[in-house]
Scaffold this motif. Structure first.
Motif, PDB file in Angstrom:
ATOM      1  N   ARG A  17       0.839  -1.196   0.000  1.00  0.00           N
ATOM      2  CA  ARG A  17       0.000   0.000   0.000  1.00  0.00           C
ATOM      3  C   ARG A  17       0.863   1.230   0.000  1.00  0.00           C
ATOM      4  N   ALA A  19       0.423   5.066   1.293  1.00  0.00           N
ATOM      5  CA  ALA A  19      -0.509   5.645   2.270  1.00  0.00           C
ATOM      6  C   ALA A  19      -0.249   7.126   2.522  1.00  0.00           C
ATOM      7  N   PRO A  20      -0.487   7.968   1.522  1.00  0.00           N
ATOM      8  CA  PRO A  20      -0.246   9.397   1.747  1.00  0.00           C
ATOM      9  C   PRO A  20      -1.331  10.021   2.623  1.00  0.00           C
ATOM     10  N   SER A  21      -0.949  11.053   3.339  1.00  0.00           N
ATOM     11  CA  SER A  21      -1.952  11.877   4.019  1.00  0.00           C
ATOM     12  C   SER A  21      -2.365  12.955   3.019  1.00  0.00           C
ATOM     13  N   ASP A  53      -4.495   8.373   4.293  1.00  0.00           N
ATOM     14  CA  ASP A  53      -4.424   8.490   5.757  1.00  0.00           C
ATOM     15  C   ASP A  53      -4.992   9.855   6.140  1.00  0.00           C
ATOM     16  N   TYR A 195      -2.179   7.587  13.755  1.00  0.00           N
ATOM     17  CA  TYR A 195      -1.557   6.819  12.686  1.00  0.00           C
ATOM     18  C   TYR A 195      -0.929   5.495  13.141  1.00  0.00           C
ATOM     19  N   SER A 199      -2.713   2.610  10.961  1.00  0.00           N
ATOM     20  CA  SER A 199      -1.930   2.002   9.897  1.00  0.00           C
ATOM     21  C   SER A 199      -1.830   0.494  10.105  1.00  0.00           C
ATOM     22  N   ARG A 213       8.145   2.107   2.989  1.00  0.00           N
ATOM     23  CA  ARG A 213       7.916   3.517   3.343  1.00  0.00           C
ATOM     24  C   ARG A 213       9.250   4.180   3.616  1.00  0.00           C
ATOM     25  N   HIS A 217      10.113   6.379   9.296  1.00  0.00           N
ATOM     26  CA  HIS A 217       9.212   5.525  10.070  1.00  0.00           C
ATOM     27  C   HIS A 217       9.931   4.359  10.762  1.00  0.00           C
TER      28      HIS A 217
HETATM   29  N1  GLU Z   1       0.614   8.393   6.178  1.00  0.00           N
HETATM   30  C1  GLU Z   1       1.937   7.960   6.519  1.00  0.00           C
HETATM   31  C2  GLU Z   1       2.939   8.906   5.898  1.00  0.00           C
HETATM   32  O1  GLU Z   1       2.596   9.574   4.940  1.00  0.00           O
HETATM   33  C3  GLU Z   1       2.138   6.548   6.030  1.00  0.00           C
HETATM   34  C4  GLU Z   1       3.342   5.893   6.582  1.00  0.00           C
HETATM   35  C5  GLU Z   1       3.326   4.405   6.280  1.00  0.00           C
HETATM   36  O2  GLU Z   1       3.485   4.083   5.083  1.00  0.00           O
HETATM   37  O3  GLU Z   1       3.140   3.616   7.166  1.00  0.00           O
HETATM   38  O4  GLU Z   1       4.033   9.034   6.355  1.00  0.00           O
END
Ligand code: GLU
Length: 452
Positions: A17, A19-21, A53, A195, A199, A213, A217
């Motif tokens: 996936r 997963a952008p905010s 997200d 998050y 997530s 990612r 993270h």
């Molecule tokens: N929304 C998170 C971000 O943009 C996703 C991080 C992830 O991929 O777990 O950093």
């Protein structure tokens, strides 16, 4: 210490996936993450989820989500399914209940000012600013008193305090000592899920096999591994890509960090150039491939191993020029203005940095061009020697051989003034291709110093 997870040992096609905010545009940094996910999935016939997200309702907008979707489409990274966290609150509530009943979520009542003060005091003592778990020691009566005062709890996940290890597909063996981490807040006092929890709950629900990612993270991963297990799931494989740095090797500057795909598109950079550049960044010289599918065919996450790859806008433009030089007319025809036909495209494509630069050469072929005449007698003499039409690729050679014979000029002395007179430019496409497009009438006029 455990290394590796069940998912990364499995040979079933990957489920990934991005997963952008939706709190901004897609920029170079997150496009690079999106691309790595997509290529990893497509390399092995896998599945790619676009997950917004958007639990931060204040900063997330539908416009940004639509913009991100449009940018991914432009880049060619089509997704197999789409989800929004704001539609999935029931899943997070269920996860919260499960963690509460497992004794892993506990209520805390400190205000942000109180927490900030604790951190300051810890730092003054030279102690790491880790949450002291004071709330864990509260009795039921103390909690009731705080709630009666109107305090709403936020909820922290109780970390094991041990070490969490995984074999990162990019960084190799990793280990986080949870004793050095604060218990993460998973639910805010206003009830919003954060998050770190959402997530994991989603990744479990969608059976994500690989979390790919940014390296920002890495420290979250230790806590998230524990949350997976507390939810009764095995963690997926993790791959943390190094963050991009600018051309000087400095951390990504604001200007570059916010370089959006929209900016690149309006500058006339081809989506395939962006994909080729980002897919090979940090792994030697950028390489061109004919398609995303070709990039996916030999994609390997391991190639991102190493320091922060340097993103150099000048290199991107250079790669774009290399790509344009290879593109057949059919690949660009739909995006060219009406006056650019296949002959002009083939003449000009080796001299473009951006697709739009072809307009310079359309103008040279159609006019009007104010010629640059270095030596009027020479130009006028050359004009008299112009052959009759029809003209083809042989005309330039035949004509300049004649001009050489008559004037005795050769090399640069011969060719450069003719180029300046015909195009008003120091360099450009091969004149044997351009001359027939300019045509005899315009060539004659320009050689006589007239704008034509
Ligand atoms: N929304 C998170 C971000 O943009 C996703 C991080 C992830 O991929 O777990 O950093």
């Amino acid at each position: 210490m455990e290394c590796g997870t069940s998912a990364q040992m499995s040979s079933s096609p990957p489920r990934v996936r991005f997963a952008p905010s939706p709190t901004g545009h897609l920029h170079i940094g997150n496009s690079y993450i999106a691309l790595a996910n997509w290529l990893h999935a497509r390399h092995a016939g896998g599945w790619f989820l676009l997950r917004f997200d958007d639990t931060d309702r204040e900063r997330s907008t539908d416009e940004f989500a639509a913009g991100i979707a449009a940018d991914l489409t432009w880049l060619g990274l089509l997704w197999d399914a789409e989800a929004r966290q704001s539609d999935r609150l029931a899943l997070y509530d269920a996860a919260v209940e499960r963690l509460k009943s497992a004794g892993r979520l506990y209520p805390c009542y400190e205000t942000s000012e109180e927490l900030a003060l604790k951190r300051t005091l810890q730092l003054q003592r030279g102690a790491p600013p880790v949450y002291d778990r004071a709330a864990l020691a509260l009795s039921a009566a103390e909690r009731a008193k705080l709630e009666a005062e109107g305090r709403r709890p936020h909820w922290r996940f109780k970390l094991s305090g041990g070490r969490n290890a995984w074999n990162d597909l990019v960084r190799g063996p990793q280990e986080i000592d949870e004793a050095s981490q604060s218990d993460p807040i998973l639910v805010r006092a206003d009830g919003n899920h954060l998050y770190t929890l959402t997530s994991v709950a989603d990744d479990v629900d969608f059976a994500i096999s690989h979390v790919i990612r940014g390296a920002d993270h890495v420290t979250n991963t230790g806590a998230q591994i524990e949350i997976y297990r507390a939810l009764g799931a095995e963690p997926p494989a993790f791959a943390h890509l190094p963050l991009l740095s600018d051309a000087h090797g400095e951390g990504f500057s604001k200007r570059l960090g916010s370089l959006s795909l929209g900016d690149l598109r309006s500058q006339g950079i081809e989506p395939l150039t962006v994909a080729c550049y980002l897919a090979t960044i940090g792994a030697g010289a950028p390489e061109l491939r004919e398609s995303l599918a070709a990039l996916a065919a030999d994609f390997d996450l391991g190639r991102f191993h190493g320091g922060s790859p340097r993103f150099d806008p000048a290199e991107l433009v250079h790669l774009n020029a290399r790509l344009l030089r290879q593109l057949p007319f059919a690949a660009v025809a739909g995006r060219l203005s009406a006056g650019v036909d296949d002959k002009l495209w083939l003449a000009a494509r080796g001299n473009l940095q951006h697709l739009g630069d072809v307009e310079v050469w359309r103008r040279v072929s159609e006019g009007p061009v104010a010629p640059v005449i270095e030596c009027p007698e020479f130009a006028a003499g050359a004009a008299l020697l112009l052959p009759a039409e029809p003209w083809d690729e042989g005309t330039w050679g035949a004509w300049t051989a004649e001009v050489k014979r008559v004037t005795g000029r050769r090399g640069r002395d011969l060719f450069h003034p003719l180029r300046l007179a015909l195009t008003a430019r120091e360099d450009g496409p091969e004149l044997k291709l351009l001359l027939p497009l300019i045509g005899r009438a315009r060539a004659l006029a320009r050689l006589r110093g007239e704008t034509a």
